[in-house]
Design an enzyme around this catalytic site. Structure first.
Site: not given
Ligand SMILES: Nc1nc2c(c(=O)[nH]1)N[C@H]1C(S)=C(S)[C@@H](COP(=O)(O)OP(=O)(O)OC[C@H]3O[C@@H](n4cnc5c(=O)[nH]c(N)nc54)[C@H](O)[C@@H]3O)O[C@H]1N2
Ligand SMILES: Nc1nc2c(c(=O)[nH]1)N[C@H]1C(S)=C(S)[C@@H](COP(=O)(O)OP(=O)(O)OC[C@H]3O[C@@H](n4cnc5c(=O)[nH]c(N)nc54)[C@H](O)[C@@H]3O)O[C@H]1N2
Ligand SMILES: [Mo]
Length: 845
Positions: A155, A157
């Site tokens: 999994y 990005w």
């Molecule tokens: N506590 C907490 N944890 C969370 C979240 C949260 O809200 N709270 N959010 C979750 C969510 S929504 C997501 S989507 C995940 C994201 O988790 P990830 O998608 O695992 O996070 P990234 O940092 O985007 O990791 C991408 C990795 O791919 C590598 N990469 C980039 N390009 C390439 C390539 O071309 N080839 C290879 N081999 N590698 C490459 C980058 O260097 C990086 O190390 O985290 C989750 N974890």
């Molecule tokens: N700059 C930037 N943009 C991103 C990403 C990133 O890593 N960086 N990640 C991308 C990815 S993979 C994803 S999945 C999306 C995630 O998108 P979201 O999941 O919507 O993003 P979050 O920042 O986790 O949360 C959004 C808002 O929810 C609020 N929040 C947290 N807990 C609660 C709660 O219990 N109740 C309420 N009412 N609000 C709460 C937080 O304070 C925050 O302002 O964003 C995408 N966009």
């Molecule tokens: Mo995500």
């Protein structure tokens, strides 16, 4: 491009020299009926090589083979400041330079000294040696334990680009060479995207939303319920169009009232001068029930709508008024739980019912224990208001994810496929036709819900429920990761480390020494997308352009593309031709472009020939139809609920789901229900006093770019910042700039204190994606020196329905760090790599 220069956001990069006159833009975009901006321009900055990333399209100034300067693309309405970090990532000290193998693994074999993972004791080997080792280990594991001993869910990005999509390329290799265990769903919206098909018949989270233009025209009240587009729309899964800023601007100018329901006063709230309401996190369902109770008792709900367009309101009503459980969900009841006064809930109910109201929810509320409930309850609330399908009213789940910008009339560009699996003729080593072992049959094993990976490793043979079906966990011996950073993204880091010790071999492809790479047995250095050619589309919802991604610089050190790495592994198993189909990088790009050209032709549009596109140094723009500009979510359903019935069993909105009732899950009842999460702020059994909000970071995409200069913009005392309300800071004797230790029974991290009025008392914010930096990797529960929040979060599944992550569930205590804090090391070049520099490749291995 109406935005002025004074945007309050950190995310803006200067476009000084690149603002074009309207005439020049017209010449580029809409000229002469051609879709193509056919580079009639001279050698100006807009003729510099163009490429693209999760942070936007950009141009590159290259000097002596070095990417010196990044320039925002002249069509980007709101370039992201993260582009500078993107450039820096290429030259970061955290670049992986050579293939490297963990010494114990190399000398003593698979599974040796698993506690030593993360200690940095690596040996440099040649590419040939590394690929031999990987191919031989895949064969050993499959022959001994079967294909379902290999985990390839991988999994993450990754980077953008249709060809070099490293996860798909990995799956293609794993499928062709046998089978593997994969994953379904994501960490983003897995609870919502499993529950919403039962409720509204589609995933909801990837549905286009009513456009910003239509909101501006029709909406009176816009509710951002845990939804912060001004931050999270900076990036995209493909390439961001950044149209959200103009969208928010139009809404602001129209005078729409914004209400932000969020523990943080977000950038969106600040930009639109919104009213900030900060409930206790994880109590949104109780809060919505309190509002619903007011609607019902004051007869403000739309009975005709509920009757015509929804099913099951009567079952829900009984729960709402307390007929089923003896508890009326009055505003007083809700206020007790969510911390917002009952009168405020009454006022909100009346405001919503009395105005055209859009309820827009992000995804954090479903990334929590029982995370299926908030989106279900939001739809129920919207159904009671009866405005679904009306311009500017109803509900939405994607404004924070680049929706709301009109979809252009464009063809989709296909991407690399994970292949056809293995043909009989491609039997792996040691197999003869007729051999029916799983290894020889190419049995693809099972798929697990993605966030259950650690539970799977710890419990081979265990069977779990999943959305009405069962999944039995296989016994994994080998994991392969490309394009993800599980040692950042997964919850409960210490539990994860225990689980990882059970596998024999962990192979990681990456270009930087993330914690994941540091915990690998075999590390393979890959190229960044700026060191290869590719093609991508702009705007996950807008789909406005197709962009040629030109190689900016030659691969650094010994980096190879993921494609070449897998081709090399397949070569060792006699399957290279099948893997590559005899095609080169540019052949693949050309093929994908040509397929898009055929699709466009079928729509009556003529795209230029490939070479003209590829050499243009510009992206190909597509038109947008008026109907898309006027798009209103669920209007078709409202206008004709029979012809445009929803995809649910009843064709209507299901406030009560018979399908879910049949599953009989005690943790996911058949209508929206308030259930206590295992931990929450002021929860009845919660041990620690502070709720941990792990928002998505402002200056990163998850963990990507954490190892770059951008850290200077946010790190506090060299650590990940921890936002804390002045009241909570004072109580602990903490002030701005202090180093503090955040801890609970799961783990402990150092953070830098950032005192702020923009966060609710009782809540601290530590963004996800900070790089894990264990002080002593051999010691369980060791201190993370930088501030990876997932040391503190819980790995509990949302419920048996979605089995999704509960990353937003967790609480902790915070104390000032006494003495000199240990130095952060995770952003330095690993010592063994630096030492290996003088060593000819292969000497050690
Ligand atoms: N506590 C907490 N944890 C969370 C979240 C949260 O809200 N709270 N959010 C979750 C969510 S929504 C997501 S989507 C995940 C994201 O988790 P990830 O998608 O695992 O996070 P990234 O940092 O985007 O990791 C991408 C990795 O791919 C590598 N990469 C980039 N390009 C390439 C390539 O071309 N080839 C290879 N081999 N590698 C490459 C980058 O260097 C990086 O190390 O985290 C989750 N974890
Ligand atoms: N700059 C930037 N943009 C991103 C990403 C990133 O890593 N960086 N990640 C991308 C990815 S993979 C994803 S999945 C999306 C995630 O998108 P979201 O999941 O919507 O993003 P979050 O920042 O986790 O949360 C959004 C808002 O929810 C609020 N929040 C947290 N807990 C609660 C709660 O219990 N109740 C309420 N009412 N609000 C709460 C937080 O304070 C925050 O302002 O964003 C995408 N966009
Ligand atoms: Mo995500």
């Amino acid at each position: 491009m109406s935005m002025g220069n004074n945007r309050p956001f950190p995310s803006q990069l200067s476009r000084r020299s690149f603002i074009k006159s309207a005439a020049a833009l017209a010449a580029l975009g809409a000229g002469g009926g051609s879709l193509f901006a056919n580079g009639a321009l001279a050698q100006t900055p807009d003729r510099l090589p163009l490429s693209a990333s999760h942070w936007g399209v950009f141009r590159a100034q290259v000097k002596n083979g070095r990417f010196e300067k990044v320039l925002p693309w002249e069509h980007d309405p709101h370039p992201s400041v993260m582009l500078e970090g993107m450039r820096d990532s290429i030259y970061s000290p955290t670049r992986i330079k050579y293939p490297m193998v963990r010494r114990a693994w190399l000398e003593q074999g698979p599974g040796a000294d698993p506690d030593g993972r993360g200690t940095g004791d690596f040996v440099r080997v040649s590419w040939d040696k590394a690929l031999d080792l990987v191919a031989a280990e895949m064969t050993r594991v499959r022959k001994t334990h079967g294909n379902s001993a290999v985990y390839g869910g991988s999994y993450g990005w990754k980077s953008v680009g249709k060809v070099h999509s490293c996860r798909v390329l990995l799956w293609r290799m794993l499928k062709l060479t046998g089978g593997f265990v994969s994953s379904v769903g994501n960490y983003s919206n897995a609870a919502a995207s499993v529950i919403l098909p039962h409720v509204i018949g589609s995933a909801g989270v990837v549905d286009q939303c009513t456009t910003y233009e239509m909101l501006a025209k029709h909406t009176k009240v816009l509710v951002m319920w845990g939804c912060n587009p001004a931050n999270t729309s900076n990036i995209a899964w493909m390439v961001p169009d950044h149209g959200y800023m103009d969208g928010l601007d139009v809404v602001k100018k129209a005078g729409v009232k914004l209400i932000c329901i969020d523990p943080v006063r977000t950038e969106t709230c600040q930009f639109l001068d919104g009213e900030w309401i900060a409930p206790k996190p994880q109590t949104d369902v109780a809060m919505m029930l309190g509002i619903a109770h007011v609607l019902y008792s004051e007869k403000l709900h739309d009975e005709a709508f509920l009757k015509k367009y929804a099913t099951g309101f009567e079952d829900f009503r009984k729960y709402l008024v307390g007929e089923t459980d003896g508890v009326a969900k009055t505003p007083e009841w809700a206020a007790d739980i969510c911390g917002i006064p009952a009168d405020k809930l009454r006022e909100l109910a009346r405001t919503f019912a009395g105005n055209r109201t859009m309820l827009s929810m992000g995804w954090s509320t479903q990334r929590q224990h029982h995370g299926e409930q908030p989106p279900w309850m939001l739809v129920t609330l919207a159904a009671m208001l009866g405005q679904i399908g009306l311009p500017g009213g109803g509900f939405a789940f994607s404004y924070h994810y680049n929706a709301g910008v009109p979809t252009h009339d464009s063809p989709s560009v296909p991407g690399m496929s994970d292949g056809r699996g293995r043909a009989l003729a491609d039997l792996p080593p040691g197999c003869t036709p007729g051999n029916t072992t799983s290894y020889c049959m190419g049995d693809t094993g099972v798929s697990i819900p993605v966030s259950r990976v650690v539970e799977m490793l710890l419990n081979p043979g265990m069977t779990i429920d999943f959305n009405g079906s069962k999944v039995t966990y296989p016994d994994i011996k080998m994991a392969f990761w490309a394009g993800g950073n599980p040692f950042a993204h997964h919850q409960d880091r210490n539990e994860m480390l225990r689980a990882w010790r059970k596998i024999d071999t962990f192979v990681v492809n990456d270009f930087q020494w993330t914690a994941t790479a540091r915990h690998a047995d075999i590390v393979l250095p890959v190229t960044t997308s700026y060191e290869r050619n590719d093609i991508e589309q702009v705007g996950d919802f807008a789909l406005s352009h197709i962009v040629p991604m030109r190689k900016i610089v030659e691969p650094l050190y010994e980096a190879r593309s993921d494609y070449d790495v897998y081709a090399g592994i397949c070569d060792r198993l006699g399957l290279k031709e099948q893997y590559t189909e005899g095609l080169t990088e540019i052949d693949w790009i050309r093929n994908f472009y040509e397929k898009a050209r055929m699709t466009a032709r079928a729509k009556g549009m003529e795209m230029p020939v490939f070479d003209a596109f590829w050499n243009s140094e510009d992206a190909l723009e597509f038109p947008v139809k008026q109907a898309q500009k006027d798009f209103v979510g669920y209007a078709a359903f409202r206008n004709d609920p029979l012809l445009s019935a929803l995809g649910t069993p009843s064709g209507k909105i299901e406030i009560f789901s018979k399908a879910i009732a049949k599953m009989k899950y005690d943790d996911c009842p058949p209508h929206p229900t308030w259930m206590e999460p295992i931990e929450r702020l002021d929860g009845p059994t919660t041990k620690y006093p502070l709720h941990v909000a792990s928002n998505h970071p402002i200056y990163r995409l998850h963990s990507q770019l954490c190892g770059t200069v951008l850290r200077e913009k946010y790190a506090v005392a060299g650590r990940e910042p921890c936002w804390i309300n002045p009241v909570d800071a004072a109580r602990r004797g903490l002030k701005d700039g202090d180093v503090a230790r955040a801890f609970n029974d799961r783990g402990q991290i150092l953070v830098g204190i950032k005192v702020s009025e923009d966060i609710r008392p009782g809540v601290i914010r530590i963004d996800e994606g900070g790089w894990y930096d264990p002080e002593n990797p051999r010691e369980e529960g060791t201190l993370c020196r930088y501030g990876d929040v997932n040391n503190l979060t819980s790995s509990v599944a949302t419920s048996r329905l979605a089995q999704a992550t509960s990353a937003q569930t967790g609480s902790c205590e915070l104390e000032k760090y006494q003495g000199t804090p240990p130095k952060v090391a995770v952003f330095d070049e690993p010592e063994q790599q630096a030492r290996a520099a003088g060593m000819p490749a292969g000497r050690a291995g």
